[in-house]
Scaffold this motif. Structure first.
Motif: not given
Length: 490
Positions: A138-148, A300-312, A436-438
């Motif tokens: 949570l301490l790491f990820a909360i900044y990403a939640i605020v960034v959105i 778009f959702y294909l590229s978004g899912m890819t970025s989601f996985v990469a950053w996860s 990054v966060s969830l």
């Protein structure tokens, strides 16, 4: 009533002297003296105006002056000679477009450096305050939640108010975040610190590249994007190296790196205060939700899912792994934690540069294969507690993350209509920061119930499954694009 002196830097355009002087006469103010001389930049002049008035009357005229299209900068000269000299000197320096360009790049760099200082120190916070894996993530990820939301809103506001008005509070929030880290004595203050860092990253990421493009004399988009990317990369890498080394070997292990960051950020903040920018602010502010047209939503959702996985997967390397190196490989040295974070980010950047000429689909598929190998190496690291395997994991995930993220962003950029590009890119970054966060937050809280090692193993299985599903759609996308090219040739 008091005598005030005003410095006005203007473009050399016919009628500008009349426009400036008429603003004062229309407000009932008499100019005592007005001199005009050449300014150091080509096709610009400096007007020096002296008059006697009350400050509240002058303020309205100054705002009207700033809104004139040919006025570059307005400054009220302080009556204190020493302050006057300093202020004029700073105005002279930061009104230069080249200096302002590198000032913005430096501000982006120093903001990202501050944001990544906590990564190696999470291990110290975890031990000192007995934090669970869930609280660490949570301490790491909360900044990403605020960034959105911040990155979406700041981009729109900067178009309407000007880049400078978002850059200044962005750097200020970065300084406040580091100051709160220095003063922190509990988890609540740490979380507040990360919220301020999230605000600063959202503002700088949403505005800096646009500001760099406008400040470049040729408005070179490629140069601006490259300098922005390098500022982010170097800041990301140096932050954990700095805090890892100082946290292990210097006094005040959880404070010194933040104090250094504050000292480095203050000059950027002061420079932005004196930076000139010509923007005509809108009278009403209009915000809207990002929108993706139906025609491109599938890709778009294909590229978004890819970025989601990469950053996860990347967020696992930036938060959990550095925080638990003692449990994973039997080493609690913070330099190792900092090196892991810096290495994975540097390798990601290097891989983007070396593989950038590949077609988008090949770029992503190559990155996915390397990410799978990295996840396999991570599981082997858990089983063997080998430091060598941990660094192999870092290298493979870094090389996999770079092309995967670059390819997904390239696809998004390629399919975006020019008039809607801003909204679509903002939506892409929403999915990115959710990645990054969830997932890593879920890992942290599940680890409380089943143990960290088993939670990481299940995490790797989940990520591998998502990669394989995504790879199938990327193969289909490559096939469809090939068919379109063949029909075009015929």
């Amino acid at each position: 009533m008091q005598t005030r002196q005003i410095s006005v830097i203007v473009k050399d355009q016919p009628g500008i002297l009349t426009k400036v002087s008429s603003l004062f006469s229309q407000s009932g103010l008499n100019i005592d003296t007005l001199t005009v001389g050449k300014y150091k930049e080509q096709h610009t002049s400096r007007m020096k105006i002296s008059l006697t008035t009350e400050d509240n009357n002058l303020e309205k005229v100054l705002k009207q002056l700033e809104n004139l299209i040919d006025v570059i900068h307005v400054n009220v000269i302080d009556q204190n000679p020493a302050l006057n000299i300093i202020g004029n000197r700073l105005n002279s320096i930061f009104s230069n477009r080249t200096v302002a360009f590198w000032l913005v790049a430096y501000s982006l760099f120093i903001t990202l450096l501050g944001t990544n200082i906590p990564s190696p120190l999470l291990a110290v916070y975890r031990i000192e305050w007995h934090l669970s894996p869930g609280m660490v993530t949570l301490l790491f990820a909360i900044y990403a939640i605020v960034v959105i939301p911040t990155i979406i809103i700041s981009g729109q506001l900067s178009d309407q108010l000007g880049r400078r008005k978002l850059l200044i509070p962005g750097v200020m929030f970065s300084i406040i975040g580091s100051l709160f880290f220095v003063l922190s004595n509990n988890i609540t203050m740490l979380l507040i610190s990360r919220v301020f860092q999230g605000l600063s990253v959202g503002m700088l990421n949403g505005v800096a590249v646009a500001a760099l493009t406008e400040l470049d004399k040729k408005q070179n988009r490629i140069k601006a994007a490259f300098i922005g990317a390098m500022a982010v990369t170097v800041g990301n890498a140096l932050g954990p190296i700095l805090s890892g080394f100082l946290g292990e070997y210097a006094p005040l292990p959880t404070k010194l790196s933040y104090l250094i960051h504050i000292l480095l950020a203050v000059p950027g903040f002061i420079g932005l205060l004196y930076m000139s920018e010509k923007v005509r602010p809108r009278k009403t502010i209009q915000l809207h939700k990002p929108f993706v047209p139906n025609a491109i939503r599938g890709r778009f959702y294909l590229s978004g899912m890819t970025s989601f996985v990469a950053w996860s997967i990347m967020s696992l390397m930036l938060s959990v792994i550095p925080s638990y190196t003692n449990q994973l490989v039997g080493s609690s040295n913070l330099v190792i934690s900092g090196a892991i974070v810096a290495l994975v980010l540097i390798i990601s950047t290097v891989s983007q540069l070396t593989l950038k000429k590949l077609p988008v689909q090949s770029l992503v598929l190559t990155g996915y294969l390397l990410l799978i190998l990295g996840l396999v190496a991570l599981v082997l690291t858990l089983l063997t507690q080998s430091l060598v395997l941990l660094f192999l994991t870092t290298v493979l995930i870094g090389f996999g993350h770079g092309p995967t993220f670059a390819g997904s962003l390239a696809l998004t950029n390629n399919i975006s209509p020019d008039q809607q590009r801003g909204d679509i890119i903002a939506s892409f970054y929403v999915l990115t920061y959710l990645g990054v966060s969830l997932p890593v937050l879920g890992l942290g809280f599940i680890a409380h119930w089943i143990g960290l090692n088993q939670a990481i193993e299940w995490y790797t299985i989940l990520m591998t499954g998502m990669i394989l599903l995504s790879m199938y759609y990327w193969f289909m996308d490559r096939k469809a694009e090939k068919q379109v090219r063949e029909l075009t040739v015929e």
